[in-house]
Write a protein that holds these residues in place. Structure first.
Motif, short mmCIF file in Angstrom:
data_model
loop_
_atom_site.label_atom_id
_atom_site.label_comp_id
_atom_site.label_asym_id
_atom_site.label_seq_id
_atom_site.Cartn_x
_atom_site.Cartn_y
_atom_site.Cartn_z
N PHE A 166 39.77 31.01 37.43
CA PHE A 166 39.49 29.93 36.49
C PHE A 166 39.25 30.44 35.07
N LEU A 167 38.90 31.72 34.91
CA LEU A 167 38.73 32.27 33.55
C LEU A 167 40.07 32.59 32.91
N ALA A 168 40.97 33.14 33.70
CA ALA A 168 42.32 33.45 33.23
C ALA A 168 43.27 33.21 34.40
N PRO A 169 44.40 32.53 34.15
CA PRO A 169 45.33 32.23 35.25
C PRO A 169 45.92 33.52 35.84
N ILE A 170 46.22 33.46 37.12
CA ILE A 170 46.83 34.61 37.79
C ILE A 170 48.24 34.82 37.27
N VAL A 171 48.71 36.05 37.35
CA VAL A 171 50.06 36.36 36.89
C VAL A 171 51.06 35.47 37.64
N PRO A 172 52.09 34.97 36.96
CA PRO A 172 52.99 33.99 37.60
C PRO A 172 53.68 34.50 38.86
N THR A 218 41.39 43.98 35.02
CA THR A 218 42.66 43.26 35.09
C THR A 218 42.37 41.84 35.57
N GLN A 219 41.90 41.03 34.64
CA GLN A 219 41.43 39.69 34.98
C GLN A 219 42.51 38.82 35.60
N SER A 220 43.71 38.87 35.06
CA SER A 220 44.77 37.98 35.54
C SER A 220 45.43 38.48 36.82
N LEU A 221 45.07 39.68 37.27
CA LEU A 221 45.65 40.22 38.51
C LEU A 221 44.65 40.26 39.64
N THR A 222 43.42 40.67 39.34
CA THR A 222 42.40 40.84 40.39
C THR A 222 41.19 39.93 40.21
N ASN A 223 41.20 39.11 39.17
CA ASN A 223 40.07 38.26 38.80
C ASN A 223 38.88 39.07 38.31
N GLY A 224 39.12 40.32 37.92
CA GLY A 224 38.11 41.12 37.26
C GLY A 224 36.84 41.32 38.06
N ALA A 225 35.73 41.34 37.36
CA ALA A 225 34.44 41.58 38.01
C ALA A 225 34.01 40.44 38.92
N LEU A 226 34.62 39.27 38.77
CA LEU A 226 34.26 38.14 39.62
C LEU A 226 34.72 38.33 41.06
N GLY A 227 35.76 39.10 41.24
CA GLY A 227 36.27 39.34 42.58
C GLY A 227 36.99 38.13 43.16
#
Length: 353
Positions: free
Chosen positions: A89-95, A152-161
């Protein structure tokens, strides 16, 4: 005669083990069942680390990184598009990953393959180092992997997991994986390639003089170990149903190393026994992390106290039984016969077994 009796014992042990799985799946409460399944995952992880540390003689401390790669790979492949949209929800996943959805078993295999490929890429330069330098290099690579996953927020959702993963790691998934890992290790160590690994472990110079490609043996062993670690990480993620980069720190590698050392470096049997004992023991001693009341006096909660206990156990093993529980020996029915726990065959009584 002895061979037929050993086959009979093996069939009986297999039947008893299957009965234990059925009984545990039916009668264990949710917490006990989770601990029981966690034992199987730790068997896979302990064998993966023992493959490089015990059978090839490589001091690696980077297994948490390969577990993380396997866990994230399997999670991203098994999550539905709706679950991915809810998590990112913070950044969309890679298409190219947004609408990918695979069944669990192909995703589990893909997790191992991706971890093995990364292990090959890391091992090619790192395995030219030896001893402490190799340990530091692999530990550094594991930390790099964790930092990359965090950023890598858009690939792994970053620290949110990733949360809400499907609960695929059931008893009838994790224990067959553990059994396949044991069978793979047994077949590997009895093969010519396994003997080459042990030769490299014992003396690299002598192994090279005998025509063994020492570097190739190291890289293949490291990649196979990474594959098993990736599978173990994927199973762990789908048991806990949530993953984040903080799970895959050096402490996780330390826990696996603890299992290997206690069981015996270079022993498949020791890794299996120690994985079950340490996993159950860690949960049984969880009360040490909370407040303790001894009647005469009370202690406030000391989170991490149970790890202190296990560290003391590890120190005791290193000081007084350096070879661990099994050393480099393996279980056999003749071992129980010599101990008087099973009847001896006629050949054994005559001294010709």
């Amino acid at each position: 005669m002895r061979l037929a009796r050993n086959h009979l014992y093996s069939l009986a042990a297999t039947a008893a083990f299957l009965a234990l799985l059925v009984a545990g799946d039916l009668w264990f409460d949710s917490f006990s069942l989770r601990v029981w399944n966690l034992c199987a995952i730790y068997v896979v992880l302990a064998l993966s680390l023992n493959l490089v540390n015990g059978f090839t003689g490589l001091f690696s401390l980077g297994h948490a990184g390969f577990m993380a790669v396997g866990a994230y790979t399997c999670a991203l492949l098994t999550m539905t598009p709706e679950q991915k949209e809810m998590n990112f929800f913070l950044a969309p996943i890679v298409p190219w990953l947004a609408h990918v959805h695979l069944p669990f078993l192909p995703a589990l295999l893909a997790a191992g393959i991706v971890a093995a490929a990364l292990g090959f890429l890391i091992g090619a330069p790192a395995l030219r180092l030896k001893d402490d330098y190799l340990a530091i290099a692999t530990l550094g690579f594991a930390e790099i992997i964790r930092v990359v996953l965090t950023n890598t927020q858009s690939l792994t959702n970053g620290a949110l997991g990733l949360k809400g993963l499907p609960m695929f790691s059931t008893t009838w998934v994790v224990w067959p994986c553990a059994a396949l890992s044991v069978a793979f290790m047994v077949l590997l160590t009895r093969s010519s390639y396994g003997r080459a690994m042990k030769a490299v472990r014992d003396d690299e110079i002598a192994a090279g003089a005998m025509g063994i490609d020492v570097f190739r043996v190291k890289v293949v062993s490291f990649a196979a170990s990474s594959f098993m670690a990736g599978v173990g990480g994927a199973l762990l993620g789908h048991l806990l149903t949530t993953i984040d980069p903080k799970m895959f720190t050096f402490m996780l590698t330390f826990n696996i190393l603890l299992v290997v050392v206690l069981g015996g470096i270079g022993s498949i049997t020791g890794s299996v026994i120690s994985a079950v004992a340490v996993t159950v023991g860690m949960e049984a001693l969880r009360f040490l992390d909370g407040p303790l009341d001894f009647g005469i006096f009370a202690l406030e909660a000391r989170p991490g106290l149970r790890m202190v206990v296990f560290s003391l156990v590890l120190m005791g093993v290193v000081l007084f039984r350096q070879r661990g529980l099994m050393g480099n020996r393996e279980f056999s029915w003749s071992m129980l016969s010599r101990a008087g726990l099973l009847p001896r065959t006629a050949e054994g009584r005559d001294g010709h077994a």
